[in-house]
Write a protein that holds these residues in place. Structure first.
Motif, PDB file in Angstrom:
ATOM      1  N   ILE A 110      37.485 -27.434 -56.694  1.00 26.24           N
ATOM      2  CA  ILE A 110      36.397 -26.511 -57.012  1.00 26.24           C
ATOM      3  C   ILE A 110      35.906 -26.734 -58.450  1.00 26.24           C
ATOM      4  CG2 ILE A 110      37.965 -24.567 -57.547  1.00 26.24           C
ATOM      5  CD1 ILE A 110      34.356 -24.380 -56.124  1.00 26.24           C
ATOM      6  N   LEU A 113      33.892 -29.998 -58.399  1.00 21.89           N
ATOM      7  CA  LEU A 113      32.638 -29.784 -57.665  1.00 21.89           C
ATOM      8  C   LEU A 113      31.612 -29.096 -58.577  1.00 21.89           C
ATOM      9  CD1 LEU A 113      32.248 -28.318 -54.093  1.00 21.89           C
ATOM     10  CD2 LEU A 113      30.982 -27.343 -55.982  1.00 21.89           C
ATOM     11  N   LYS A 114      32.045 -28.046 -59.272  1.00 20.10           N
ATOM     12  CA  LYS A 114      31.119 -27.297 -60.126  1.00 20.10           C
ATOM     13  C   LYS A 114      30.615 -28.128 -61.297  1.00 20.10           C
ATOM     14  CE  LYS A 114      31.832 -22.843 -60.958  1.00 20.10           C
ATOM     15  NZ  LYS A 114      31.022 -21.934 -60.136  1.00 20.10           N
ATOM     16  N   ASP A 115      31.427 -29.096 -61.695  1.00 20.24           N
ATOM     17  CA  ASP A 115      31.097 -29.924 -62.846  1.00 20.24           C
ATOM     18  C   ASP A 115      30.184 -31.091 -62.476  1.00 20.24           C
ATOM     19  OD1 ASP A 115      31.569 -30.559 -65.587  1.00 20.24           O
ATOM     20  OD2 ASP A 115      32.769 -32.270 -64.894  1.00 20.24           O
ATOM     21  N   ARG A 116      30.252 -31.544 -61.231  1.00 19.00           N
ATOM     22  CA  ARG A 116      29.714 -32.861 -60.904  1.00 19.00           C
ATOM     23  C   ARG A 116      28.682 -32.901 -59.776  1.00 19.00           C
ATOM     24  NH1 ARG A 116      34.141 -37.143 -58.985  1.00 19.00           N
ATOM     25  NH2 ARG A 116      35.234 -36.725 -60.940  1.00 19.00           N
ATOM     26  N   VAL A 117      28.838 -32.065 -58.760  1.00 22.01           N
ATOM     27  CA  VAL A 117      28.001 -32.206 -57.561  1.00 22.01           C
ATOM     28  C   VAL A 117      26.598 -31.621 -57.818  1.00 22.01           C
ATOM     29  CG1 VAL A 117      27.794 -31.659 -55.105  1.00 22.01           C
ATOM     30  CG2 VAL A 117      30.044 -32.121 -56.096  1.00 22.01           C
ATOM     31  N   PRO A 118      25.530 -32.401 -57.543  1.00 20.07           N
ATOM     32  CA  PRO A 118      24.173 -31.946 -57.864  1.00 20.07           C
ATOM     33  C   PRO A 118      23.653 -30.853 -56.922  1.00 20.07           C
ATOM     34  CG  PRO A 118      24.075 -34.121 -56.869  1.00 20.07           C
ATOM     35  CD  PRO A 118      25.540 -33.783 -57.023  1.00 20.07           C
ATOM     36  N   ILE A 119      24.095 -29.636 -57.245  1.00 22.77           N
ATOM     37  CA  ILE A 119      23.652 -28.418 -56.556  1.00 22.77           C
ATOM     38  C   ILE A 119      23.348 -27.412 -57.678  1.00 22.77           C
ATOM     39  CG2 ILE A 119      24.347 -26.539 -55.004  1.00 22.77           C
ATOM     40  CD1 ILE A 119      26.246 -28.533 -53.634  1.00 22.77           C
ATOM     41  N   TRP A 120      22.289 -26.630 -57.482  1.00 27.91           N
ATOM     42  CA  TRP A 120      21.906 -25.659 -58.507  1.00 27.91           C
ATOM     43  C   TRP A 120      21.695 -24.308 -57.861  1.00 27.91           C
ATOM     44  CZ3 TRP A 120      19.817 -30.374 -57.509  1.00 27.91           C
ATOM     45  CH2 TRP A 120      20.056 -31.368 -58.459  1.00 27.91           C
ATOM     46  N   HIS A 134      21.659 -23.247 -65.493  1.00 28.87           N
ATOM     47  CA  HIS A 134      21.918 -24.619 -65.930  1.00 28.87           C
ATOM     48  C   HIS A 134      22.888 -24.569 -67.097  1.00 28.87           C
ATOM     49  CE1 HIS A 134      19.057 -26.143 -63.155  1.00 28.87           C
ATOM     50  NE2 HIS A 134      17.990 -25.726 -63.795  1.00 28.87           N
ATOM     51  N   PRO A 135      24.204 -24.560 -66.814  1.00 32.40           N
ATOM     52  CA  PRO A 135      25.205 -24.370 -67.862  1.00 32.40           C
ATOM     53  C   PRO A 135      25.036 -25.372 -69.003  1.00 32.40           C
ATOM     54  CG  PRO A 135      26.222 -24.438 -65.692  1.00 32.40           C
ATOM     55  CD  PRO A 135      24.791 -24.800 -65.506  1.00 32.40           C
ATOM     56  N   GLY A 136      25.036 -24.850 -70.217  1.00 36.18           N
ATOM     57  CA  GLY A 136      24.976 -25.727 -71.378  1.00 36.18           C
ATOM     58  C   GLY A 136      23.569 -26.057 -71.832  1.00 36.18           C
TER      59      GLY A 136
ATOM     60  N   PRO B  77      21.661 -29.628 -65.920  1.00 31.62           N
ATOM     61  CA  PRO B  77      23.086 -29.452 -65.594  1.00 31.62           C
ATOM     62  C   PRO B  77      23.270 -28.706 -64.268  1.00 31.62           C
ATOM     63  CG  PRO B  77      22.703 -28.974 -67.894  1.00 31.62           C
ATOM     64  CD  PRO B  77      21.350 -29.204 -67.290  1.00 31.62           C
ATOM     65  N   VAL B  78      24.287 -29.124 -63.532  1.00 29.40           N
ATOM     66  CA  VAL B  78      24.488 -28.600 -62.182  1.00 29.40           C
ATOM     67  C   VAL B  78      25.182 -27.233 -62.223  1.00 29.40           C
ATOM     68  CG1 VAL B  78      24.546 -30.923 -61.237  1.00 29.40           C
ATOM     69  CG2 VAL B  78      26.700 -29.778 -61.812  1.00 29.40           C
ATOM     70  N   SER B  79      24.966 -26.424 -61.199  1.00 30.83           N
ATOM     71  CA  SER B  79      25.527 -25.067 -61.191  1.00 30.83           C
ATOM     72  C   SER B  79      25.886 -24.611 -59.777  1.00 30.83           C
ATOM     73  CB  SER B  79      24.525 -24.091 -61.818  1.00 30.83           C
ATOM     74  OG  SER B  79      23.279 -24.134 -61.132  1.00 30.83           O
TER      75      SER B  79
END
Lengths: 148, 81
Positions: A110, A113-120, A134-136, B77-79
């Motif tokens: 998990i 996934l949150k760090d890498r997978v392109p889902i927003w 969009h974290p960061g 960035p992804v979320s």
């Protein structure tokens, strides 16, 4: 097994899909739509993916978790589209011979996934505002309002 | 050669369309492609430090050479989760 779906996630089936006689533990994680984040009320969430790359990234996670941990089977499902409060946005199931590896592999899946997978996700707030998470990303670039 | 770059989430909303096309010389790297994209879609400039770039479904470094057949995407960035 990995899946990107616009339908409700059947997490009971997901758990059953990783059950195996070689396993002594099954760990399951569900991500659910939260109503309040730092006091701000969410009405609903919208999830968008870059589908081709998201599937490729999920397959890569499935491969890597088997290299890093002693797991028997893993299953990951992420939902996209409009989700209401309490809906399951992501489900992960891991079986392993022993519980420590199952917990550690599930946590790694998990987090990665949150760090890498392109889902927003886009927050639709109760006060009518909407905002991509969009974290960061700087507040100026991310428009007005609060960050995750 | 012409490269079409897919945009997602806040990047797509900022530009107002789901892709942007740029012309770059053969042998160009991601870094020069990025410069051309920011010229073609200046709406992305305010978020350019945060943008992630992918080629053929993998995150791409600045040094990567772009081929005409590559599938290129650009997004914030992804979320997920």
């Amino acid at each position: 097994m990995i899946e990107l779906t616009d339908q409700p996630i059947d997490f009971h089936s997901l758990n059953e899909s990783v059950m195996d006689h070689a396993a002594g533990a099954v760990v399951s994680f569900l991500g659910t739509v939260r109503e309040f984040t730092q006091g701000v009320q969410t009405s609903w969430l919208e999830y968008e993916a870059y589908p081709e790359m998201a599937r490729a990234s999920l397959l890569q996670l499935e491969k890597e978790v088997g290299e890093k941990f002693t797991v028997t089977k893993v299953a990951i499902s992420h939902r996209i589209g409009a989700l209401q409060l309490g809906d399951v946005s992501v489900a992960i199931a891991v079986s392993a011979p022993h519980r420590v590896q199952a917990f550690e592999a599930g946590r790694w899946l998990i987090d990665t996934l949150k760090d890498r997978v392109p889902i927003w996700k886009k927050e639709h707030f109760a006060d009518g505002r909407e905002e991509w998470q969009h974290p960061g990303m700087s507040a100026q670039a991310n428009g007005e309002g609060k960050q995750e | 050669m012409k490269i079409n770059i897919l945009l997602f989430a806040a990047a797509r909303d900022a530009v107002g369309r789901d892709s942007v096309s740029v012309e770059i010389a053969a042998g160009s790297t991601m870094s020069s492609l990025r410069e051309q994209v920011l010229l073609a879609a200046p709406e992305l400039k305010s978020m350019s430090q945060s943008l992630l770039w992918a080629v053929n479904n993998e995150y791409a470094s600045d040094h990567r050479v772009v081929q005409e057949s590559d599938a290129v995407a650009c997004f914030p960035p992804v979320s997920g989760g």
